[in-house]
Design a protein around this motif. Structure first.
Motif, short mmCIF file in Angstrom:
data_model
loop_
_atom_site.label_atom_id
_atom_site.label_comp_id
_atom_site.label_asym_id
_atom_site.label_seq_id
_atom_site.Cartn_x
_atom_site.Cartn_y
_atom_site.Cartn_z
N SER A 11 15.87 -50.88 -20.89
CA SER A 11 15.30 -52.15 -21.34
C SER A 11 14.15 -51.98 -22.33
CB SER A 11 14.82 -52.97 -20.14
OG SER A 11 13.77 -52.29 -19.47
N GLY A 12 13.98 -50.79 -22.84
CA GLY A 12 12.91 -50.56 -23.80
C GLY A 12 13.14 -51.29 -25.11
N LYS A 13 12.16 -52.02 -25.55
CA LYS A 13 12.20 -52.68 -26.85
C LYS A 13 11.15 -52.03 -27.72
CE LYS A 13 14.95 -56.10 -25.50
NZ LYS A 13 16.28 -55.66 -25.28
N GLN A 14 11.57 -51.41 -28.79
CA GLN A 14 10.61 -50.73 -29.67
C GLN A 14 9.68 -51.76 -30.30
OE1 GLN A 14 12.31 -47.95 -32.41
NE2 GLN A 14 10.47 -47.85 -33.64
N PHE A 15 8.38 -51.51 -30.22
CA PHE A 15 7.42 -52.45 -30.76
C PHE A 15 6.44 -51.81 -31.74
CE2 PHE A 15 5.49 -50.84 -26.89
CZ PHE A 15 4.19 -50.56 -27.28
N MET A 16 6.43 -50.49 -31.87
CA MET A 16 5.51 -49.85 -32.80
C MET A 16 6.09 -48.53 -33.27
SD MET A 16 1.44 -49.08 -32.38
CE MET A 16 1.61 -48.27 -30.82
N ASP A 17 5.83 -48.18 -34.52
CA ASP A 17 6.29 -46.93 -35.11
C ASP A 17 5.07 -46.23 -35.70
OD1 ASP A 17 8.00 -44.95 -35.98
OD2 ASP A 17 8.73 -46.06 -37.71
N TYR A 18 4.85 -44.97 -35.28
CA TYR A 18 3.75 -44.17 -35.85
C TYR A 18 4.25 -43.51 -37.12
CZ TYR A 18 1.90 -44.55 -31.11
OH TYR A 18 1.47 -45.01 -29.90
N THR A 19 3.79 -43.94 -38.25
CA THR A 19 4.26 -43.39 -39.52
C THR A 19 3.09 -43.04 -40.41
OG1 THR A 19 4.40 -45.56 -40.56
CG2 THR A 19 6.38 -44.76 -39.48
N ASN A 20 3.37 -42.14 -41.34
CA ASN A 20 2.44 -41.88 -42.44
C ASN A 20 3.24 -42.03 -43.72
OD1 ASN A 20 3.86 -39.44 -42.81
ND2 ASN A 20 2.43 -38.30 -41.54
N ASP A 21 2.71 -41.57 -44.82
CA ASP A 21 3.42 -41.74 -46.09
C ASP A 21 4.68 -40.89 -46.20
OD1 ASP A 21 1.50 -43.52 -46.90
OD2 ASP A 21 0.34 -42.04 -48.02
N VAL A 22 4.82 -39.91 -45.33
CA VAL A 22 5.92 -38.96 -45.44
C VAL A 22 7.01 -39.17 -44.38
CG1 VAL A 22 6.51 -36.50 -45.47
CG2 VAL A 22 4.33 -37.26 -46.41
N ARG A 23 6.62 -39.40 -43.14
CA ARG A 23 7.62 -39.47 -42.08
C ARG A 23 7.11 -40.26 -40.88
NH1 ARG A 23 6.90 -35.14 -37.96
NH2 ARG A 23 4.97 -34.12 -38.48
N SER A 24 8.06 -40.54 -39.96
CA SER A 24 7.72 -41.17 -38.70
C SER A 24 7.31 -40.09 -37.71
CB SER A 24 8.92 -41.94 -38.15
OG SER A 24 8.66 -42.38 -36.84
N ASN A 25 6.24 -40.35 -36.98
CA ASN A 25 5.75 -39.39 -35.98
C ASN A 25 6.04 -39.83 -34.56
OD1 ASN A 25 4.60 -37.54 -37.85
ND2 ASN A 25 2.93 -38.98 -38.16
N GLY A 26 6.84 -40.87 -34.40
CA GLY A 26 7.17 -41.34 -33.06
C GLY A 26 7.11 -42.85 -33.00
N PHE A 27 7.35 -43.38 -31.82
CA PHE A 27 7.38 -44.82 -31.64
C PHE A 27 7.02 -45.14 -30.20
CE2 PHE A 27 11.58 -43.04 -31.06
CZ PHE A 27 11.96 -43.52 -29.82
N GLU A 28 6.74 -46.39 -29.95
CA GLU A 28 6.47 -46.88 -28.60
C GLU A 28 7.50 -47.93 -28.24
OE1 GLU A 28 4.41 -45.81 -26.39
OE2 GLU A 28 3.22 -44.49 -27.67
N PRO A 29 8.04 -47.95 -27.05
CA PRO A 29 7.79 -46.99 -25.98
C PRO A 29 8.56 -45.71 -26.23
CG PRO A 29 9.38 -48.61 -25.24
CD PRO A 29 8.98 -49.00 -26.62
N ASN A 30 7.95 -44.58 -26.05
CA ASN A 30 8.60 -43.31 -26.37
C ASN A 30 9.38 -42.72 -25.21
OD1 ASN A 30 6.60 -42.32 -24.74
ND2 ASN A 30 5.48 -41.28 -26.34
N PHE A 31 9.41 -43.39 -24.07
CA PHE A 31 10.16 -42.87 -22.92
C PHE A 31 11.28 -43.83 -22.51
CE2 PHE A 31 6.55 -45.27 -21.47
CZ PHE A 31 7.06 -46.12 -20.52
N ARG A 32 11.66 -44.71 -23.42
CA ARG A 32 12.74 -45.65 -23.13
C ARG A 32 13.74 -45.66 -24.27
NH1 ARG A 32 9.90 -50.93 -20.42
NH2 ARG A 32 8.97 -49.80 -18.70
N TRP A 33 14.95 -46.09 -23.96
CA TRP A 33 16.02 -46.18 -24.93
C TRP A 33 15.80 -47.42 -25.79
CZ3 TRP A 33 19.40 -42.74 -26.45
CH2 TRP A 33 20.48 -43.14 -27.21
N THR A 34 15.76 -47.25 -27.12
CA THR A 34 15.50 -48.38 -28.01
C THR A 34 16.65 -48.66 -28.96
OG1 THR A 34 14.38 -46.93 -29.59
CG2 THR A 34 13.00 -48.02 -27.94
N LYS A 35 17.71 -47.89 -28.86
CA LYS A 35 18.86 -48.08 -29.75
C LYS A 35 19.90 -48.98 -29.06
CE LYS A 35 18.40 -43.54 -31.98
NZ LYS A 35 17.05 -43.75 -32.29
#
Length: 79
Positions: A11-35
């Motif tokens: 039931s994880g709904k992705q709500f935030m993405d940790y990114t910089n100018d080059v790449r994504s460094n992860g997302f929240e929630p990082n322990f749930r399925w978001t696809k």
């Protein structure tokens, strides 16, 4: 009794993405399925398999396809 754990995991709904100018460094929630996902049920499911099918439909976590299951949702516990 995996139904509770699977309901939280799926039931994880992705709500935030940790990114910089080059790449994504992860997302929240990082322990749930978001696809997107789909669940398959068949008439030979039993016990927790029935609980899982009920949970998917009740919480509208994903699409449930396959054969109907009785939904008896039984499992054994020991003291």
């Amino acid at each position: 009794d995996l139904v509770a754990d699977l309901s939280v995991f799926l039931s994880g709904k992705q709500f935030m993405d940790y990114t910089n100018d080059v790449r994504s460094n992860g997302f929240e929630p990082n322990f749930r399925w978001t696809k997107p996902s789909i669940s398959l049920a068949n008439e030979a499911n039993y016990s927790d398999g029935h609980c899982y099918s009920f949970m998917v439909q009740e919480l509208k976590i994903n699409k449930l396809v396959g054969m109907p299951v009785p939904g008896t949702c039984t499992f054994a516990g020991w003291e």
